[in-house]
Motif scaffolding. Structure first.
Motif, PDB file in Angstrom:
ATOM      1  N   ARG A 182      -7.176   3.526  -9.378  1.00  0.00           N
ATOM      2  CA  ARG A 182      -7.758   3.257  -8.064  1.00  0.00           C
ATOM      3  C   ARG A 182      -9.261   3.073  -8.217  1.00  0.00           C
ATOM      4  O   ARG A 182      -9.931   3.870  -8.863  1.00  0.00           O
ATOM      5  CB  ARG A 182      -7.529   4.439  -7.124  1.00  0.00           C
ATOM      6  CG  ARG A 182      -6.097   4.606  -6.727  1.00  0.00           C
ATOM      7  CD  ARG A 182      -5.935   5.332  -5.397  1.00  0.00           C
ATOM      8  NE  ARG A 182      -4.520   5.440  -5.086  1.00  0.00           N
ATOM      9  CZ  ARG A 182      -3.803   4.430  -4.595  1.00  0.00           C
ATOM     10  NH1 ARG A 182      -4.390   3.262  -4.305  1.00  0.00           N
ATOM     11  NH2 ARG A 182      -2.517   4.578  -4.365  1.00  0.00           N
TER      12      ARG A 182
ATOM     13  N   TYR B 282      -2.322  -3.709  -5.968  1.00  0.00           N
ATOM     14  CA  TYR B 282      -3.110  -4.625  -5.136  1.00  0.00           C
ATOM     15  C   TYR B 282      -4.540  -4.654  -5.641  1.00  0.00           C
ATOM     16  O   TYR B 282      -5.040  -3.693  -6.229  1.00  0.00           O
ATOM     17  CB  TYR B 282      -3.049  -4.256  -3.662  1.00  0.00           C
ATOM     18  CG  TYR B 282      -3.416  -2.840  -3.319  1.00  0.00           C
ATOM     19  CD1 TYR B 282      -2.444  -1.840  -3.282  1.00  0.00           C
ATOM     20  CD2 TYR B 282      -4.726  -2.494  -2.988  1.00  0.00           C
ATOM     21  CE1 TYR B 282      -2.774  -0.535  -2.945  1.00  0.00           C
ATOM     22  CE2 TYR B 282      -5.060  -1.191  -2.641  1.00  0.00           C
ATOM     23  CZ  TYR B 282      -4.080  -0.212  -2.627  1.00  0.00           C
ATOM     24  OH  TYR B 282      -4.393   1.062  -2.299  1.00  0.00           O
TER      25      TYR B 282
ATOM     26  N   ALA C 140     -10.668  -1.850  -1.525  1.00  0.00           N
ATOM     27  CA  ALA C 140     -10.062  -0.909  -2.461  1.00  0.00           C
ATOM     28  C   ALA C 140      -8.969  -1.590  -3.265  1.00  0.00           C
ATOM     29  O   ALA C 140      -8.306  -2.502  -2.768  1.00  0.00           O
ATOM     30  CB  ALA C 140      -9.483   0.276  -1.694  1.00  0.00           C
TER      31      ALA C 140
ATOM     32  N   GLY D  97      -6.432   0.611   5.615  1.00  0.00           N
ATOM     33  CA  GLY D  97      -6.086  -0.426   4.645  1.00  0.00           C
ATOM     34  C   GLY D  97      -5.618   0.190   3.355  1.00  0.00           C
ATOM     35  O   GLY D  97      -4.869   1.151   3.336  1.00  0.00           O
ATOM     36  N   GLY D  98      -6.106  -0.353   2.261  1.00  0.00           N
ATOM     37  CA  GLY D  98      -5.663   0.142   0.967  1.00  0.00           C
ATOM     38  C   GLY D  98      -6.448   1.351   0.488  1.00  0.00           C
ATOM     39  O   GLY D  98      -6.284   1.784  -0.639  1.00  0.00           O
ATOM     40  N   ASP D  99      -7.336   1.866   1.334  1.00  0.00           N
ATOM     41  CA  ASP D  99      -8.177   2.979   0.910  1.00  0.00           C
ATOM     42  C   ASP D  99      -7.391   4.288   0.954  1.00  0.00           C
ATOM     43  O   ASP D  99      -7.567   5.120   1.826  1.00  0.00           O
ATOM     44  CB  ASP D  99      -9.425   3.051   1.788  1.00  0.00           C
ATOM     45  CG  ASP D  99     -10.431   4.053   1.251  1.00  0.00           C
ATOM     46  OD1 ASP D  99     -10.110   4.706   0.234  1.00  0.00           O
ATOM     47  OD2 ASP D  99     -11.510   4.173   1.837  1.00  0.00           O
ATOM     48  N   ILE D 100      -6.520   4.435  -0.023  1.00  0.00           N
ATOM     49  CA  ILE D 100      -5.657   5.614  -0.083  1.00  0.00           C
ATOM     50  C   ILE D 100      -6.477   6.858  -0.386  1.00  0.00           C
ATOM     51  O   ILE D 100      -6.193   7.944   0.097  1.00  0.00           O
ATOM     52  CB  ILE D 100      -4.587   5.435  -1.201  1.00  0.00           C
ATOM     53  CG1 ILE D 100      -3.837   4.116  -1.013  1.00  0.00           C
ATOM     54  CG2 ILE D 100      -3.631   6.609  -1.240  1.00  0.00           C
ATOM     55  CD1 ILE D 100      -3.104   3.971   0.272  1.00  0.00           C
ATOM     56  N   THR D 101      -7.551   6.656  -1.155  1.00  0.00           N
ATOM     57  CA  THR D 101      -8.379   7.787  -1.548  1.00  0.00           C
ATOM     58  C   THR D 101      -8.948   8.504  -0.330  1.00  0.00           C
ATOM     59  O   THR D 101      -9.011   9.717  -0.275  1.00  0.00           O
ATOM     60  CB  THR D 101      -9.528   7.282  -2.446  1.00  0.00           C
ATOM     61  OG1 THR D 101      -8.951   6.444  -3.443  1.00  0.00           O
ATOM     62  CG2 THR D 101     -10.249   8.413  -3.107  1.00  0.00           C
TER      63      THR D 101
ATOM     64  N   TYR E   1       0.825  -1.210   0.000  1.00  0.00           N
ATOM     65  CA  TYR E   1       0.000   0.000   0.000  1.00  0.00           C
ATOM     66  C   TYR E   1       0.858   1.257   0.000  1.00  0.00           C
ATOM     67  O   TYR E   1       0.585   2.229  -0.691  1.00  0.00           O
ATOM     68  CB  TYR E   1      -0.889   0.065   1.249  1.00  0.00           C
ATOM     69  CG  TYR E   1      -1.925  -1.028   1.374  1.00  0.00           C
ATOM     70  CD1 TYR E   1      -2.502  -1.609   0.251  1.00  0.00           C
ATOM     71  CD2 TYR E   1      -2.372  -1.425   2.631  1.00  0.00           C
ATOM     72  CE1 TYR E   1      -3.475  -2.584   0.375  1.00  0.00           C
ATOM     73  CE2 TYR E   1      -3.341  -2.396   2.773  1.00  0.00           C
ATOM     74  CZ  TYR E   1      -3.895  -2.983   1.646  1.00  0.00           C
ATOM     75  OH  TYR E   1      -4.860  -3.932   1.778  1.00  0.00           O
TER      76      TYR E   1
END
Lengths: 391, 604
Positions: free
Chosen positions: A287, A272, A280, B561-565, A266
Motif C-alpha cells: 500500500r 489497484y 492510494a 476510495g482506495g484509502d484503506i489505510t 477495493y
C-alpha cells in the motif's frame, strides 16, 4: 479502444484510479483534496499526471486493466480532452479487458450534451452523479453548486447520450433533515431508475466548514440523532429493496449486475493503482499513497514509482485484518474457504470465537460458508471491525 | 582544627510551603562561602527532581557550613531541613529534636498558616529557641508590621527585631546569620558521658548501605567504634562518619558532642535505622534511650496494580527499592478479581501515597492502577476477635460483626473569616465534630474539628482549597479510634461485583456516595454493544443504579476510495483505546475508573 494489443493470459486484473482535484467550489462538508483551479493549473496538473502514469508502464507485464475511475473533485469540470488524454495513454500503455468499467464522477451543472458525447466517445461506460439531496434547502446547506433542476437536466442528457450505467450519490442525516425529507430524496432518486445508488450518512470531518457550523455543541442540536440516523439508514435499505436495489456494501445499492466493479476491487483486496494527488494504491501486496498536498504531489509525482518499489509489502497479519474489515463491509461478507484460499490458513481461533459470539448476539449471520454483518451489526460495525485487528 | 562546642549551632527552618524556606537555605549556604556561586544549583537542599517540581521537601536533609561572624570567630552551622507536610509530622518532630533552635520564616504578605503554626508548637515543645524571620519584604503587598504583630499575638514570640529579609533577592541575609549565632543556644551535652545520638533520617546507598543521619547529644562517635541501636539492640561497627557538605557527604575521623552528621555501618535496610531511635556505644551504653521514639504506622492504604499484568515483578522490585529508602512505606501482595496481582501498600498519608505513585510511574516507568485509599478500621467481631481492616474486600460478613471503629483526627483549619461558612459546611459534610473557633486576629480564625480520617484522605485538601480560594490551611494529628456505623459499599458492573471498587463508608453517606460513584462510572465507562447496568450495593441491597446505554451507531459510511489505510487507522484508534482498559466480565473498564472514587466532591 481495446488497449494495447498482445497476450493477456495469466495477467491479474487491475483497477486504475485517477484523481482530478479540481472543483468549481468546495462543498462545505468535503474533506477530499480538491479546490478550484485556473486553466494553467489544470494543464500543468495533467502534464505531471501523465508523467506519473508513464512511470508505471512496467505494470503492463503483470496486469490487465479491468476498471478505471475518474474521481475528484469534479472530473466533469475539466475539459474532456484531459480525460481523453489520460485514457489514451492508459490504453497505449496497458492491456484492457474486453469490457472494462470506466467511470467518471460528475456534478450536475457541469455536464453538457457535447461533453457527454465526448465521454461516450472515449469509452466511459459509467457516470456517477452527485445529487446528494433532492431538497433545495439541503443543497444550500451542503454548499452544492447546483439545484435539483440542474441535476434533472444533467441526468436526462446523460441518458440521451446513451449512458446505461449511472450512479446517483445521496447523503442522509443532514443538518435539519427529517425522515420525510430523506424519504422524498430517496423516492425522487429511485423514480429516475438509476442502476446504482450510493447513500452515505453524513460524516462531519474535522477541518471542514461543516465541522465549524454543525460540529459544535450548538450545531449538533440540528443534526439528526443517532436513532433517527439509523432509522433513515434502515428505511433506505427497505425502500430501495422494494425498488429492486440490493445493498451490497454498507452504503451502496445496485440493481442486479450493476455493482461498482471498481469499488469491489477495493473491498475484495484486488490490485489497484492510483494516479494523481493523494491517490492510494494497492499493488503487489504493497500500500502506498501520493502526497495529499498539491504542491508536494506535483514535486514528487515523478518518484511515485520509486515509492511503490521501496514500499514494504503488507504483513500476513495486516492482509488478514483487511480481509476481515473490508469483507464485512459487503453483503457477501467473509468466508472461511476464501480466507484459506487467500492466506493458506484457516481463521485464527480468536476469529472463530468472535464470529461465533457475534452471530449469537445477532450482530452477524451465517449463510452456508459466508458470514456477514446483520443490520444491527452494521450500525455498530466499527466496534466489530476493530475487534478483528490482531494484537 | 576542632571548633569548640559553644561555636556550634544546630537549627532548622520552619516555613509554610512557598514562604521561602529553600531559598533562604540556599542563601545561608551561599553566605557561608562553602561554595562559589557558580557551583550553586538552585535550591540545593531539594535534590530530588520530584521535590523541586512540587516545591516541597520530602526527606529531611542537612548541611554543615562554616560561618565567620562579624566578631571574627568561626561558627559551625548545621542546618537540618525538615519535611513540610502534615503526613510527615513525626519525622518533623524528630528533626526538630535534633536542633537547638529554629528560624520561623513567615511570608510578609501572607502571614502565618496553620501548618507553620503546628510546626512552631512542635519546635517549642522540643524546647527550641525560635527566631522569627519576615521574608519577601520586597513584595508590593508585604505588610511586615502586621505579620510581626500576628506572630506576637498568635504565637507569643517576641518579633519586633525579627530580621526583615528577602531570601530571593539576598536582602538582609547577614542579619539572619548573626541572629543564628547570637540568639540560638549552643548545644548542651557532655563529651564525657556515654554516647547518645538521635537518628533523624537515613537513606540507602548502593555502595555504603544505609547512611544514618543523626545528632550527637552526648559523647562522640568515631570510625571503627561498635554502636548499638537501642530500639532493636542491633549492633554495628561504624565504617565511616562524616558531616554534610552541600549535596555531598564529607568523611571525618569523629563527630563530637553537639555535632550533626552521618555514619555508615554496613546496614542493609533503612527499616533497621528508624527515625527517633537512639544510637549508643555498645561497649559503654547510655542509661536510657531518648524519649519520643515511635514505630512508624501507615495511616492510609491502597491497592496498587500494574496496568499491564505482566509488569507485576517489576512493580515488586520497584517497591522493594523504594522501601530501602523509605521505612514508612509498607506493602504486601494481594490479588483482586478485577485487577489481578498487586500490592496493598501503606502510607503515612495521601501526599505520601501520591509521591510514591508518581515515583513508581516516573522513575520505574510503571503504569499503575490504584484503588481508592482506605484507612485502617477496627472490626470487633461477635466472637470477640478484633481485626485491623485495611482492604475493604476483607471485611467480614456484617452478621459476624459486633461493631466497628474508625480513626479520627484532631484537625486545625486556619482560614480567613469570610470562608468560615463554606469550610464549616465542608466539615459538616465530612462528618466533622465541631470543637471550637479561635480568632487569631480580626480576619483570621482557627477552626477546630474532629474529623474521621477516611473523610479527609480522598479529596479534602482539594475541597478545602477550592472552597476557600486557596486560603485555608490544614493540620491534623491522629486522635484515636471511635465507634462508627460503617458499611461496605460494593459496585457492580453489568451485575458483576468489582472488588477493586468496594470501599467502606459511614452509613449516613452511603446512598450519596453510591449514587455519585455510579454517575462517575457512567461517565468513565464507554458504551458497549450492550447495555451496562452500574449498581451500588450494600450487601445484597441495591442502593443506586445508572445505565451505560448500548452503542447505537458507530459506522463509517464513507469508504474514502482506495484509502484503506485511513480506514484502518480509525479502527486501530478504536482498538488502542480498548487496550488501556480492564476487562471485567465482558465489560471494558478504563483504568482511571478505579481512581474515580477519589473525586467525589459535591461541588463538582
Amino acid at each position: 479502444m481495446a488497449g494495447k494489443k498482445g497476450q493477456t493470459l495469466d495477467k491479474k486484473p487491475l483497477s486504475v484510479y485517477v484523481h482530478v482535484p479540481f472543483c468549481k467550489r468546495k462543498c462545505l462538508y468535503c474533506d477530499f483534496p480538491s479546490a478550484p483551479g485556473t486553466p494553467e493549473e489544470i494543464a500543468f496538473y495533467f502534464r505531471i499526471l501523465m508523467q506519473e502514469i508513464r512511470s508505471f508502464e512496467a505494470l503492463d507485464s503483470l496486469y490487465t486493466v479491468s476498471t478505471v475511475f475518474f474521481g475528484g473533485g469534479t472530473p466533469s469540470l475539466v475539459d474532456p480532452k484531459y480525460v481523453r488524454q489520460v485514457l489514451d495513454l492508459l490504453r497505449a500503455q496497458y492491456h484492457f479487458e474486453e469490457d472494462p468499467e470506466i467511470s467518471l464522477e460528475a456534478n450536475p451543472g457541469t455536464l453538457t450534451q457535447e461533453s457527454l458525447a465526448a465521454y461516450r466517445d472515449m469509452g466511459i461506460s459509467r457516470l456517477s452523479i452527485g445529487l446528494q439531496s433532492a431538497n433545495e434547502d439541503e443543497l444550500k446547506i451542503l454548499g452544492r453548486i447546483h439545484s435539483f433542476e440542474d441535476f434533472q437536466k444533467s441526468y436526462e442528457l446523460a441518458r440521451e447520450a446513451g449512458f446505461a450505467n449511472i450512479n446517483i450519490d445521496l447523503m442522509s442525516a443532514l443538518p435539519r433533515q427529517t425522515m420525510e425529507k430523506w424519504q422524498r430524496t430517496l423516492q425522487i432518486a429511485a423514480d429516475l431508475k438509476p442502476e446504482h445508488i450510493s447513500a452515505y450518512s453524513l460524516i462531519i470531518e474535522e477541518g471542514t466548514p461543516f465541522a465549524e457550523t454543525w460540529g459544535t455543541r450548538v450545531g449538533r442540536i440540528y443534526l439528526p440523532g443517532e436513532d433517527l440516523d439509523r432509522e433513515m439508514y434502515h428505511y433506505t435499505k427497505e425502500f430501495l429493496a422494494s425498488r429492486g436495489y440490493e445493498r451490497y456494501e454498507i452504503s451502496n445499492y445496485a440493481l442486479p449486475g450493476f455493482e461498482s466493479r471498481h469499488n469491489m476491487t477495493y473491498w475484495t483486496g484486488g490490485d489497484y493503482v492510483g494516479f494523481g494527488q493523494s491517490a492510494a494504491s494497492y499493488l503487489d501486496g504493497r500500500r502506498f499513497q501520493n502526497p495529499a498536498e498539491k504542491t508536494e504531489y506535483l514535486e514528487e509525482a515523478r518518484e511515485a514509482y520509486g515509492r511503490f518499489k521501496s514500499t514494504r509489502p503488507l504483513s500476513l497479519k495486516s492482509r488478514e485484518e483487511e480481509y476481515m474489515f473490508l469483507g464485512l463491509r459487503m453483503h457477501r461478507g467473509v468466508s472461511r474457504e476464501e480466507f484459506k484460499l487467500r492466506f493458506g490458513e484457516s481463521f485464527p481461533g480468536t476469529y472463530e470465537k468472535k464470529l461465533l459470539d457475534y452471530c449469537m448476539q445477532g450482530f452477524m449471520e451465517k449463510e452456508d460458508d459466508r458470514i456477514r454483518l446483520t443490520d444491527k451489526g452494521i450500525d455498530v460495525s466499527n466496534v466489530i471491525m476493530a475487534d478483528f485487528l490482531q494484537d | 582544627m576542632p571548633i569548640p562546642q559553644d561555636h556550634i549551632r544546630n537549627f532548622s527552618i520552619i516555613a509554610h510551603i512557598d514562604h521561602g524556606k529553600s531559598t533562604l537555605a540556599d542563601r545561608i549556604i551561599e553566605q557561608t562561602g562553602l561554595l562559589t556561586k557558580r557551583e550553586m544549583q538552585d535550591q540545593i537542599l531539594d535534590n530530588m527532581e520530584l521535590e523541586r517540581e512540587r516545591g516541597i521537601t520530602i526527606k529531611a536533609q542537612a548541611v554543615r557550613t562554616v560561618y565567620t561572624a562579624r566578631n571574627g570567630e568561626e561558627y559551625i552551622l548545621n542546618l537540618i531541613d525538615t519535611p513540610g507536610h502534615v503526613d510527615f509530622n513525626y519525622e518533623v518532630s524528630r528533626s526538630l529534636a535534633a536542633c537547638d533552635g529554629a528560624l520561623l520564616v513567615v511570608d510578609a504578605a501572607q502571614g502565618i498558616e496553620a501548618q507553620t503554626l503546628a510546626n512552631v508548637y512542635l519546635a517549642l515543645d522540643n524546647d527550641l529557641e525560635v527566631i522569627p524571620v519576615i521574608n519577601k519584604i520586597d513584595l508590593p503587598s508585604a505588610e511586615p508590621q502586621r505579620v510581626i504583630e500576628e506572630i506576637e499575638d498568635v504565637i507569643g514570640l517576641e518579633a519586633q527585631d525579627a530580621p526583615l529579609i528577602s531570601a530571593k533577592n539576598g536582602i538582609n541575609i547577614e542579619e539572619v546569620m548573626e541572629a543564628i549565632v547570637h540568639k540560638l543556644p549552643a548545644p548542651q551535652g557532655s563529651p564525657d558521658a556515654p554516647l547518645k545520638c538521635l537518628i533523624f533520617d537515613s537513606f540507602y546507598d548502593n555502595y555504603r548501605g544505609v547512611v544514618v543521619f543523626f545528632r550527637v547529644l552526648d559523647g562522640a562517635v568515631k570510625k571503627g567504634m561498635r554502636v548499638r541501636l537501642m530500639s532493636t539492640g542491633a549492633e554495628y561497627d561504624v565504617v565511616e562518619v562524616g558531616y554534610f557538605g552541600a549535596g555531598q557527604l564529607i568523611p571525618c575521623e569523629e563527630l563530637e558532642t553537639g555535632m550533626v552528621g552521618y555514619l555508615t555501618a554496613s546496614i542493609k535496610n533503612v527499616k533497621d535505622t528508624r527515625v527517633g531511635d537512639t544510637i549508643t556505644d555498645a561497649a559503654r551504653p547510655c542509661a536510657e534511650a531518648l524519649p519520643g521514639f515511635k514505630a512508624v504506622q501507615s495511616m492510609v492504604f491502597c491497592g496498587m496494580y500494574p496496568a499491564d499484568g505482566a509488569k507485576y515483578p517489576d512493580l515488586r522490585d520497584a517497591l522493594e527499592r523504594l522501601q530501602l529508602n523509605d521505612a514508612s512505606l509498607t506493602y504486601e501482595p494481594e490479588t483482586s478479581v478485577a485487577l489481578g496481582f498487586g500490592f496493598r501498600c501503606g502510607f503515612l498519608g495521601l501526599l505520601h501515597l501520591e509521591i510514591i505513585e508518581e515515583r513508581l510511574e516516573r522513575e520505574y516507568n510503571l503504569d499503575l492502577v490504584t484503588t481508592a485509599p482506605s484507612v485502617v478500621y477496627k472490626v470487633h467481631k461477635l466472637n470477640g476477635e478484633t481485626i485491623d481492616l485495611s482492604n475493604p474486600t476483607n471485611m467480614p460478613d456484617p452478621a459476624e460483626i459486633d461493631y466497628m471503629e474508625e480513626p479520627v483526627v484532631s484537625a486545625e483549619i486556619m482560614v480567613t473569616t469570610e470562608f468560615i461558612g463554606p469550610i464549616m459546611k465542608l466539615c459538616q459534610e465530612r462528618r466533622g465534630v465541631y470543637i471550637g473557633t479561635e480568632y487569631i486576629e480580626a480576619t483570621r480564625a482557627i477552626l477546630r474539628y474532629e474529623l474521621p480520617l477516611n473523610e479527609i484522605i480522598y479529596d479534602f485538601f482539594d475541597a478545602l482549597k477550592s472552597r476557600s480560594r486557596g486560603y485555608a490551611s490544614l493540620d491534623y494529628t491522629l486522635k484515636g479510634y471511635v465507634q462508627s456505623k460503617l458499611v461496605r459499599l460494593d459496585i457492580l458492573i453489568n451485575k458483576e461485583l468489582v472488588d477493586a471498587l468496594s470501599f467502606i463508608v459511614h452509613e449516613s453517606v452511603a446512598y450519596e456516595r453510591g449514587r455519585r460513584m455510579c454517575e462517575r462510572l457512567k461517565e468513565e465507562i464507554p458504551r458497549h454493544l450492550f447495555e451496562i447496568p452500574i449498581q451500588a450495593a450494600i450487601g445484597s441491597k441495591i442502593i443506586a443504579r445508572e445505565t451505560v446505554k448500548a452503542v447505537r451507531k458507530d459506522v463509517l459510511a464513507k469508504c474514502y476510495g482506495g484509502d484503506i489505510t485511513r480506514k484502518k487507522k480509525l479502527l486501530e484508534k478504536q482498538k488502542e483505546g480498548k487496550k488501556r482498559m480492564r476487562q471485567i466480565g465482558n465489560v471494558e473498564v478504563p483504568q482511571q475508573a478505579f481512581m474515580s472514587v477519589l473525586k467525589l466532591d459535591e461541588d463538582r
